[in-house]
Design a protein around this motif. Structure first.
Motif, PDB file in Angstrom:
ATOM      1  N   ARG A  33       0.967  -1.183  -0.109  1.00 15.63           N
ATOM      2  CA  ARG A  33      -0.029  -0.060   0.049  1.00 15.63           C
ATOM      3  C   ARG A  33       0.894   1.193  -0.127  1.00 15.63           C
ATOM      4  N   LEU A  34       1.926   1.240   0.679  1.00 14.02           N
ATOM      5  CA  LEU A  34       2.773   2.346   0.661  1.00 14.02           C
ATOM      6  C   LEU A  34       3.251   2.867  -0.798  1.00 14.02           C
ATOM      7  N   LEU A  35       3.563   1.789  -1.594  1.00 13.53           N
ATOM      8  CA  LEU A  35       4.345   1.816  -2.941  1.00 13.53           C
ATOM      9  C   LEU A  35       3.433   1.936  -3.916  1.00 13.53           C
ATOM     10  N   VAL A  42      12.568   6.957  -8.293  1.00 12.46           N
ATOM     11  CA  VAL A  42      12.209   7.063  -6.866  1.00 12.46           C
ATOM     12  C   VAL A  42      13.819   6.894  -5.780  1.00 12.46           C
ATOM     13  N   LEU A  43      13.610   7.608  -4.690  1.00 11.11           N
ATOM     14  CA  LEU A  43      14.969   7.537  -3.852  1.00 11.11           C
ATOM     15  C   LEU A  43      13.955   7.099  -2.280  1.00 11.11           C
ATOM     16  N   GLU A  44      14.798   5.892  -2.033  1.00  7.00           N
ATOM     17  CA  GLU A  44      14.453   5.375  -0.828  1.00  7.00           C
ATOM     18  C   GLU A  44      15.151   5.434   0.337  1.00  7.00           C
ATOM     19  N   VAL A  45      14.706   6.241   1.288  1.00  6.19           N
ATOM     20  CA  VAL A  45      15.825   6.470   2.341  1.00  6.19           C
ATOM     21  C   VAL A  45      15.919   5.397   3.325  1.00  6.19           C
ATOM     22  N   GLY A  46      17.079   5.131   3.868  1.00  8.05           N
ATOM     23  CA  GLY A  46      17.041   4.147   4.906  1.00  8.05           C
ATOM     24  C   GLY A  46      16.440   2.725   4.336  1.00  8.05           C
ATOM     25  N   ALA A  47      16.999   2.165   3.387  1.00  5.89           N
ATOM     26  CA  ALA A  47      16.415   1.338   2.608  1.00  5.89           C
ATOM     27  C   ALA A  47      16.319  -0.034   3.439  1.00  5.89           C
ATOM     28  N   ALA A  59       5.622   0.767 -13.029  1.00  5.65           N
ATOM     29  CA  ALA A  59       5.882   1.853 -13.644  1.00  5.65           C
ATOM     30  C   ALA A  59       6.867   2.588 -12.942  1.00  5.65           C
ATOM     31  N   VAL A  60       7.833   2.297 -11.933  1.00  2.24           N
ATOM     32  CA  VAL A  60       8.860   2.861 -11.526  1.00  2.24           C
ATOM     33  C   VAL A  60       9.913   2.393 -12.326  1.00  2.24           C
ATOM     34  N   THR A  61      10.520   3.509 -13.051  1.00  2.00           N
ATOM     35  CA  THR A  61      11.633   3.278 -14.027  1.00  2.00           C
ATOM     36  C   THR A  61      13.170   2.991 -13.370  1.00  2.00           C
ATOM     37  N   ALA A  62      13.408   3.753 -12.217  1.00  2.00           N
ATOM     38  CA  ALA A  62      14.354   3.435 -11.232  1.00  2.00           C
ATOM     39  C   ALA A  62      14.324   3.781  -9.893  1.00  2.00           C
ATOM     40  N   ALA A  84      16.007  -7.542  -7.910  1.00  2.00           N
ATOM     41  CA  ALA A  84      14.873  -6.810  -7.897  1.00  2.00           C
ATOM     42  C   ALA A  84      14.339  -6.619  -9.566  1.00  2.00           C
ATOM     43  N   ALA A  85      13.085  -6.419  -9.579  1.00  2.26           N
ATOM     44  CA  ALA A  85      12.480  -6.016 -10.941  1.00  2.26           C
ATOM     45  C   ALA A  85      12.697  -4.637 -11.487  1.00  2.26           C
ATOM     46  N   VAL A  86      13.102  -3.757 -10.615  1.00  2.01           N
ATOM     47  CA  VAL A  86      13.395  -2.428 -10.757  1.00  2.01           C
ATOM     48  C   VAL A  86      14.826  -2.170 -10.677  1.00  2.01           C
ATOM     49  N   ALA A  87      15.344  -1.085 -11.556  1.00  4.25           N
ATOM     50  CA  ALA A  87      16.770  -0.799 -11.300  1.00  4.25           C
ATOM     51  C   ALA A  87      17.172  -0.122  -9.941  1.00  4.25           C
TER      52      ALA A  87
END
Length: 212
Positions: A33-35, A42-47, A59-62, A84-87
């Motif tokens: 739900r978050l994503l 996208v930037l994920e902080v503290g991943a 739809a997230v290209t990277a 992961a399926a995204v870069a």
């Protein structure tokens, strides 16, 4: 950007097990739900160890930067990024000094991390700097309670042992207030206690904010 003070080997060993336990208690659905609906960069902080990565939509290209300052967790994050399926570009760095250009990303994701940053407003001001006009902040965080009993035990935990055993986590921060103070407007938010069932059942928020 190397910050030698962000070195929490004991917590880093515990974190993957804790993360999996939270997923079994409902965290898997909350990550989705978050994503959901994100697109672009996208930037994920503290991943952390990459628990969110399988939930990013096509739809997230990277994930331009998956930022993680703790060395052991960063190694696990690189392994998760390779699957992961995204870069995914995994980088060292801290939330208060993001190694990202102004307006470079479509969204910033903060997931169970704003409890442990040294300076919430500084971290969120940086998030505001790097997100483009019309972009968004997605957040899933535990926050200060609204009833006196919860606030009392949160204050006690935060003053004593909890931050030392939980990687700098503070249970009772006014995270929504910090988001707004940093120049965001909250456009969608739900409040709930999590995990359920589980202990401790902390007050949490999940939502979206946009640059004011």
């Amino acid at each position: 950007m190397n910050d030698p003070t962000v070195h929490r080997p004991v917590f880093a060993r515990m974190y993957p097990r804790l993360s999996r336990a939270l997923d079994r208690a409902g965290g898997h659905e909350l990550r989705h739900r978050l994503l959901e609906g994100l697109s672009g960069t996208v930037l994920e902080v503290g991943a952390g160890d990459g628990g969110n990565l399988p939930h990013y939509p096509p739809a997230v290209t990277a994930v331009v930067r998956a930022l993680e300052p703790e060395p052991r967790l960063r190694r696990s994050l690189r392994e998760a990024g390779a699957r992961a399926a995204v870069a995914v570009d995994v980088v060292d760095g801290v939330a208060e000094r993001l190694p990202i250009d102004d307006g470079a990303v479509d969204a910033v994701v903060c997931s169970l991390v704003l409890c442990s940053v040294r300076d919430q407003v500084a971290a969120l001001t940086e998030a505001r700097r790097v997100v483009r006009a019309g972009g968004q902040l997605r957040f899933f965080e535990h926050v200060r309670g609204t009833d006196p009993r919860t606030v009392r035990w949160q204050d006690l935990a935060d003053r004593t042992v909890w931050p030392h055993i939980a990687g700098g986590c503070h249970t009772g921060r006014d995270t929504v207030g910090a988001i707004e103070a940093a120049g965001f407007t909250v456009t969608r938010m739900e409040r709930f206690r999590f995990p359920d069932p589980g202990f401790p059942r902390l007050p949490h928020v999940l939502g979206t904010a946009v640059p004011s």
